[in-house]
Write an enzyme that holds these catalytic residues in place. Structure first.
Site, short mmCIF file in Angstrom:
data_model
loop_
_atom_site.label_atom_id
_atom_site.label_comp_id
_atom_site.label_asym_id
_atom_site.label_seq_id
_atom_site.Cartn_x
_atom_site.Cartn_y
_atom_site.Cartn_z
N ASP A 159 44.86 28.51 32.56
CA ASP A 159 45.96 29.28 33.14
C ASP A 159 46.20 30.53 32.28
O ASP A 159 46.62 30.41 31.13
CB ASP A 159 47.21 28.39 33.17
CG ASP A 159 48.44 29.08 33.75
OD1 ASP A 159 48.43 30.32 33.93
OD2 ASP A 159 49.42 28.37 34.01
N ILE A 160 45.94 31.69 32.85
CA ILE A 160 46.06 32.95 32.10
C ILE A 160 47.47 33.16 31.54
O ILE A 160 47.64 33.78 30.50
CB ILE A 160 45.61 34.15 32.96
CG1 ILE A 160 45.37 35.38 32.08
CG2 ILE A 160 46.61 34.44 34.08
CD1 ILE A 160 44.61 36.50 32.76
N ASN A 189 47.88 43.86 43.31
CA ASN A 189 47.57 44.60 44.52
C ASN A 189 48.24 45.97 44.40
O ASN A 189 49.05 46.19 43.50
CB ASN A 189 47.99 43.84 45.79
CG ASN A 189 49.48 43.57 45.84
OD1 ASN A 189 50.29 44.47 45.67
ND2 ASN A 189 49.84 42.33 46.07
N GLY A 194 47.35 34.26 44.00
CA GLY A 194 46.40 34.13 42.90
C GLY A 194 47.00 34.44 41.54
O GLY A 194 48.14 34.07 41.23
N VAL A 195 46.23 35.16 40.73
CA VAL A 195 46.64 35.54 39.37
C VAL A 195 47.94 36.34 39.42
O VAL A 195 48.85 36.12 38.62
CB VAL A 195 45.54 36.38 38.67
CG1 VAL A 195 46.03 36.98 37.38
CG2 VAL A 195 44.32 35.53 38.43
N ASP A 196 48.01 37.28 40.36
CA ASP A 196 49.18 38.14 40.49
C ASP A 196 50.46 37.32 40.67
O ASP A 196 51.45 37.50 39.96
CB ASP A 196 48.96 39.08 41.68
CG ASP A 196 49.92 40.25 41.74
OD1 ASP A 196 50.61 40.54 40.74
OD2 ASP A 196 49.96 40.91 42.80
N SER A 241 39.24 40.60 41.26
CA SER A 241 38.71 40.79 42.62
C SER A 241 37.86 39.64 43.17
O SER A 241 37.36 39.74 44.28
CB SER A 241 37.92 42.10 42.74
OG SER A 241 38.79 43.19 42.85
N THR A 242 37.69 38.55 42.41
CA THR A 242 36.78 37.49 42.88
C THR A 242 37.46 36.44 43.75
O THR A 242 36.80 35.55 44.27
CB THR A 242 36.08 36.79 41.70
OG1 THR A 242 37.07 36.17 40.88
CG2 THR A 242 35.25 37.77 40.90
N GLY A 243 38.77 36.54 43.91
CA GLY A 243 39.49 35.58 44.77
C GLY A 243 39.56 36.09 46.19
O GLY A 243 38.52 36.29 46.84
#
Length: 170
Positions: free
Chosen positions: A9-10, A23, A31-33, A120-122
């Site tokens: 978990d970042i 975004n 996601g991460v955001d 960008s991979t999600g």
């Protein structure tokens, strides 16, 4: 610069700066955001709104910073990755700019340790292998007297294996 890799978990990683795969609206998302906004609290969103009021949306490949709210980091660097559209040359250049511009911003903030997600991979569907190659190449090619350590944080085993293989092969 030292490069490390971890899975997890970042929002729980200790560093001076956490990079957010944001975004263009800067108003949070999935996601991460979403995870960074939830863990960091409302202060991050308020600062993102101030940035938007000042400059409008954040363009793909660019980066802006806010404080980190409730996170253990000092800063969140928000960068907008490209949405994959099969234009490999254009998307790759934009993704490379995410890493370059995040690192330049980190230097200006005197950041010693920075944490990157798999940008960008999600939901943006950037091919994971290509994204990892670009990320590692940009980090390795960036010369800094300020940034000492970059940590790639993978959310899933697939990305972790890709990064491990690429980092071990060089």
């Amino acid at each position: 610069m030292k490069i490390e890799l971890t899975k997890g978990d970042i929002t729980k990683i200790k560093a001076d700066a956490i990079v957010n795969a944001a975004n263009s609206s800067l108003l949070g998302g999935g996601g991460v955001d979403g995870a960074i906004h939830r863990a960091g609290g409302p202060q991050i969103l308020e600062e993102c709104k101030e940035i938007r009021n000042r400059q409008g949306k954040c363009k793909t490949g660019e980066a802006v910073e806010t404080t980190a709210g409730n996170l253990s980091a000092k800063y969140v660097i928000h960068t907008v990755g490209p949405i994959w559209n099969n234009d490999e040359e254009k998307c790759s250049k934009l993704l490379a700019n995410c890493y370059k511009n995040s690192l330049k911003l980190a230097e200006s903030l005197d950041v010693k340790t920075i944490v990157f997600p798999n940008i960008s991979t999600g939901v943006y569907r950037f091919p994971k292998e290509l994204a990892a190659k670009i990320a590692i190449e940009e980090i390795r090619n960036f010369e800094s007297k300020i940034v000492e350590k970059v940590i790639f944080v993978c959310f899933d085993e697939e990305n972790e294996e890709i990064y491990k293989k690429l980092l071990d092969s060089n």
